[in-house]
Design an enzyme around this catalytic site. Structure first.
Site, PDB file in Angstrom:
ATOM      1  N   CYS A 113       0.788  -1.101   0.024  1.00 49.04           N
ATOM      2  CA  CYS A 113      -0.029  -0.015   0.079  1.00 49.04           C
ATOM      3  C   CYS A 113       0.810   1.313   0.103  1.00 49.04           C
ATOM      4  CB  CYS A 113      -1.164   0.018   1.308  1.00 49.04           C
ATOM      5  SG  CYS A 113      -1.991  -1.426   0.921  1.00 49.04           S
ATOM      6  N   HIS A 255      -3.589   7.014   1.567  1.00 46.00           N
ATOM      7  CA  HIS A 255      -3.845   5.723   1.147  1.00 46.00           C
ATOM      8  C   HIS A 255      -5.343   5.478   1.635  1.00 46.00           C
ATOM      9  CE1 HIS A 255      -4.129   1.587   0.147  1.00 46.00           C
ATOM     10  NE2 HIS A 255      -3.975   1.131   1.657  1.00 46.00           N
ATOM     11  N   ASN A 285      -9.971  -0.875  -1.094  1.00 45.63           N
ATOM     12  CA  ASN A 285      -8.423  -0.855  -1.079  1.00 45.63           C
ATOM     13  C   ASN A 285      -8.028  -1.231  -2.108  1.00 45.63           C
ATOM     14  OD1 ASN A 285      -5.647  -0.732  -0.388  1.00 45.63           O
ATOM     15  ND2 ASN A 285      -6.141  -1.489   1.598  1.00 45.63           N
TER      16      ASN A 285
HETATM   17  N1  COA Z   1     -18.504  -9.261   7.721  1.00 43.67           N
HETATM   18  C1  COA Z   1     -18.998  -9.370   9.210  1.00 43.67           C
HETATM   19  N2  COA Z   1     -18.369  -9.627  10.229  1.00 43.67           N
HETATM   20  C2  COA Z   1     -17.321  -9.888  10.215  1.00 43.67           C
HETATM   21  C3  COA Z   1     -16.568  -9.552   9.037  1.00 43.67           C
HETATM   22  C4  COA Z   1     -17.262  -9.230   7.665  1.00 43.67           C
HETATM   23  N3  COA Z   1     -16.778  -9.020   6.584  1.00 43.67           N
HETATM   24  N4  COA Z   1     -15.307  -9.663   9.141  1.00 43.67           N
HETATM   25  C5  COA Z   1     -15.241  -9.817  10.453  1.00 43.67           C
HETATM   26  N5  COA Z   1     -16.188  -9.920  11.057  1.00 43.67           N
HETATM   27  C6  COA Z   1     -16.600  -9.926  12.495  1.00 43.67           C
HETATM   28  C7  COA Z   1     -15.286 -10.981  13.038  1.00 43.67           C
HETATM   29  O1  COA Z   1     -15.360 -12.137  13.190  1.00 43.67           O
HETATM   30  C8  COA Z   1     -15.718 -10.265  14.650  1.00 43.67           C
HETATM   31  O2  COA Z   1     -16.449 -11.272  15.200  1.00 43.67           O
HETATM   32  P1  COA Z   1     -16.521 -11.536  16.775  1.00 43.67           P
HETATM   33  O3  COA Z   1     -16.594 -10.377  17.570  1.00 43.67           O
HETATM   34  O4  COA Z   1     -17.778 -12.323  16.953  1.00 43.67           O
HETATM   35  O5  COA Z   1     -15.468 -12.502  16.849  1.00 43.67           O
HETATM   36  C9  COA Z   1     -16.081  -8.846  14.497  1.00 43.67           C
HETATM   37  O6  COA Z   1     -16.523  -8.968  13.312  1.00 43.67           O
HETATM   38  C10 COA Z   1     -14.861  -7.945  14.329  1.00 43.67           C
HETATM   39  O7  COA Z   1     -15.254  -6.704  14.383  1.00 43.67           O
HETATM   40  P2  COA Z   1     -14.862  -5.545  15.295  1.00 43.67           P
HETATM   41  O8  COA Z   1     -13.851  -5.704  16.308  1.00 43.67           O
HETATM   42  O9  COA Z   1     -15.802  -4.347  15.252  1.00 43.67           O
HETATM   43  O10 COA Z   1     -13.823  -4.947  13.803  1.00 43.67           O
HETATM   44  P3  COA Z   1     -12.944  -4.058  13.705  1.00 43.67           P
HETATM   45  O11 COA Z   1     -13.608  -2.718  14.201  1.00 43.67           O
HETATM   46  O12 COA Z   1     -11.543  -4.308  14.149  1.00 43.67           O
HETATM   47  O13 COA Z   1     -12.958  -3.717  12.119  1.00 43.67           O
HETATM   48  C11 COA Z   1     -11.506  -4.070  10.157  1.00 43.67           C
HETATM   49  C12 COA Z   1     -12.329  -4.536  11.295  1.00 43.67           C
HETATM   50  C13 COA Z   1     -10.963  -5.087   9.461  1.00 43.67           C
HETATM   51  C14 COA Z   1     -12.561  -3.196   9.198  1.00 43.67           C
HETATM   52  C15 COA Z   1     -10.455  -3.125  10.828  1.00 43.67           C
HETATM   53  O14 COA Z   1      -9.886  -3.925  11.931  1.00 43.67           O
HETATM   54  C16 COA Z   1      -9.379  -2.382   9.959  1.00 43.67           C
HETATM   55  O15 COA Z   1     -10.019  -1.717   9.075  1.00 43.67           O
HETATM   56  N6  COA Z   1      -8.323  -2.716  10.069  1.00 43.67           N
HETATM   57  C17 COA Z   1      -7.324  -1.971   9.359  1.00 43.67           C
HETATM   58  C18 COA Z   1      -7.399  -2.896   7.965  1.00 43.67           C
HETATM   59  C19 COA Z   1      -6.446  -2.097   6.892  1.00 43.67           C
HETATM   60  O16 COA Z   1      -6.439  -0.910   6.668  1.00 43.67           O
HETATM   61  N7  COA Z   1      -5.700  -2.934   5.822  1.00 43.67           N
HETATM   62  C20 COA Z   1      -4.977  -2.437   5.008  1.00 43.67           C
HETATM   63  C21 COA Z   1      -3.732  -1.886   5.179  1.00 43.67           C
HETATM   64  S1  COA Z   1      -2.903  -1.213   4.264  1.00 43.67           S
END
Ligand code: COA
Length: 328
Positions: A113, A255, A285
Site C-alpha cells: 500500500c 492511501h 482498498n
Molecule cells: N462481515 C461481518 N462480520 C465480520 C466480517 C465481515 N466481513 N469480518 C469480520 N467480522 C466479524 C469478526 O468475526 C468479529 O466477530 P466476533 O467479535 O464475533 O469475533 C467482528 O466482526 C470484529 O468486529 P470489530 O472488532 O468491530 O472489527 P474492527 O472494528 O476491528 O474492524 C477491520 C475490522 C478489518 C475493518 C478493521 O480492523 C480495519 O480496517 N483494520 C485495518 C485494515 C487495513 O487498513 N488494512 C490494509 C492496510 S494497508
C-alpha cells in the site's frame, strides 16, 4: 538541480462493480458491517483474462496522453504492485512490452500500500541527479484473484479491490513546482501482521490447478492502530520539513484503506475531512493504485490546481509507510 513534477495522471478500473451485498454470495457479512467499519460501498473486480500489467497499461496510456508524451519519451518505468502477473519476472517488463518499448528500463517495487509513495520518492531521486528526465510510475493491482472466498476469508476479502493508477513524472526547471520532500519508513518486525505467507519459496507449497491456495492474513486492529500513528508521524515530518501549517495544505491524499483511518488522522491534526480526498466508497482498498486513482479524480473534480500544496501519505504491509510533500 531539476525538480520532479507530476505532469500527467491516468487511471483505469475494470467495469465489473461488486457491491457489499454481492459479497454475501461468499461470506456471512452485510452492507451495514462493511460500510460502518470501513466506508466501502463497492469495489471493482477484473474479469479474466485481465492482468495487473494490462490494467496498468490502460492507466499508463491515459497518463502519457495527459502529459503530452509518447511511450518512447520514457527513460524509466517504475511498477508498484503486490499482485504481479507472475512470480517472476515483474509486471514492469510486461508493461514495457505492451507499450511497444524495446530496452527502456523497468523497475518493480514491492511496498504494497506504500508502493506509490515509495515510487514517487525513487523517481524524484533519479530526476534530481539528472540521470532521467521522464519517468512513468504505475500502481496497479488485481487482488480479486488472491482474495480468500472461503467463509473465514471475510475480514480481508471485503476490503480489497482491483484497479490501476499512473503518473508521468518529468524534470522541471520551473521554481516552486513539483516534489519538495519525501520520507520513507519500514518495520519488518510487523511483516507477518498483514501478509500472504503461502504459496512462498519458504514453504515450498504450490498452488494446485483449480485451487486458489492463497491464505491472506491480517491483524486488523494492529494494522489500524499503526496506520493512524505512522501516517500521522509521516505527515508531521512532511509539514515540519516544508514549514507548512496543517491548515495551509490545500489537499491531503492518504492511501485508501479505511475511511476511519483517514478520520482519525484528520482528528489528530484538527483538520476538517474536506481537506482530505477520499473515494474508498467506490473502489475499496486498491493498494498501490489508491493514491494515483485519488489524484486522477481529485484533478478531474477541480480539487487539484497548479500551485496547490499537497501531502500524500500511505501505510501498508511490511509494515511500510511514508509521505511526500509537493506543489501541484
Ligand atoms: N462481515 C461481518 N462480520 C465480520 C466480517 C465481515 N466481513 N469480518 C469480520 N467480522 C466479524 C469478526 O468475526 C468479529 O466477530 P466476533 O467479535 O464475533 O469475533 C467482528 O466482526 C470484529 O468486529 P470489530 O472488532 O468491530 O472489527 P474492527 O472494528 O476491528 O474492524 C477491520 C475490522 C478489518 C475493518 C478493521 O480492523 C480495519 O480496517 N483494520 C485495518 C485494515 C487495513 O487498513 N488494512 C490494509 C492496510 S494497508
Amino acid at each position: 538541480m531539476p525538480a520532479a513534477r507530476i505532469s500527467g495522471v491516468g487511471m483505469y478500473v475494470p467495469p465489473k462493480v461488486v457491491r457489499n451485498d454481492d459479497l454475501r454470495a461468499f461470506y456471512d457479512t452485510s452492507d451495514e458491517w462493511i460500510y460502518t467499519r470501513s466506508g466501502i460501498k463497492e469495489r471493482r473486480w477484473a474479469e479474466e483474462p485481465a492482468s495487473t500489467a494490462e490494467l496498468g497499461y490502460y492507466a499508463a496510456q491515459e497518463a502519457l496522453q495527459a502529459a503530452g508524451k509518447k511511450a518512447v519519451d520514457l527513460d524509466l518505468i517504475i511498477f508498484a504492485t503486490l499482485s504481479p502477473d507472475l512470480y517472476f519476472p515483474g509486471s514492469g517488463v510486461l508493461l514495457q512490452q505492451k507499450l511497444g518499448l524495446e530496452t527502456t528500463p523497468a523497475l518493480d517495487i514491492r511496498q504494497q500500500c506504500s508502493g506509490f509513495v515509495y515510487g514517487l520518492s525513487i523517481a524524484d531521486q533519479f530526476i534530481r541527479t539528472g540521470m532521467y528526465r521522464t519517468i512513468l510510475l504505475v500502481g496497479a493491482e488485481v487482488q480479486s484473484t488472491w482474495i480468500d472466498y472461503a467463509p473465514e476469508g471475510r475480514t480481508v476479502g471485503v476490503l480489497f479491490g482491483d484497479g490501476a493508477g499512473a503518473v508521468v513524472i518529468e524534470a522541471t526547471e520551473a521554481l516552486g513546482r513539483g516534489i519538495r520532500s519525501s520520507h520513507l519508513y519500514s518495520q519488518g518486525a510487523y511483516a507477518m501482521e498483514l501478509c500472504i505467507a503461502e504459496p512462498s519459496s519458504a514453504t515450498r507449497r504450490h498452488i494446485l490447478p483449480g485451487s486458489y491456495g492463497m491464505r491472506p492474513y491480517m491483524n486488523g486492529k494492529e494494522v489500524f492502530r499503526h496506520a493512524v500513528q505512522r501516517m500521522g508521524e509521516a505527515i508531521q515530518v512532511a509539514l515540519s520539513t516544508q514549514n507548512w501549517h496543517p491548515n495551509e495544505v490545500d489537499l491531503y491524499v492518504l492511501h485508501q484503506a479505511n475511511i476511519r483511518i483517514v478520520q482519525a488522522v484528520a482528528e489528530f491534526f484538527g483538520l476538517p475531512m474536506d481537506k482530505f480526498f477520499n473515494n474508498i466508497h467506490k473502489y475499496g482498498n486498491t493498494t498501490a493504485a489508491s493514491i494515483p486513482i485519488c489524484l486522477y479524480e481529485a484533478q478531474a473534480e477541480g480539487r487539484l490546481k497548479a500551485g496547490d500544496k499537497v501531502i500524500l501519505a500511505a501505510f501498508g504491509s511490511g509494515f511500510t509507510w511514508g509521505s511526500v510533500a509537493l506543489i501541484w
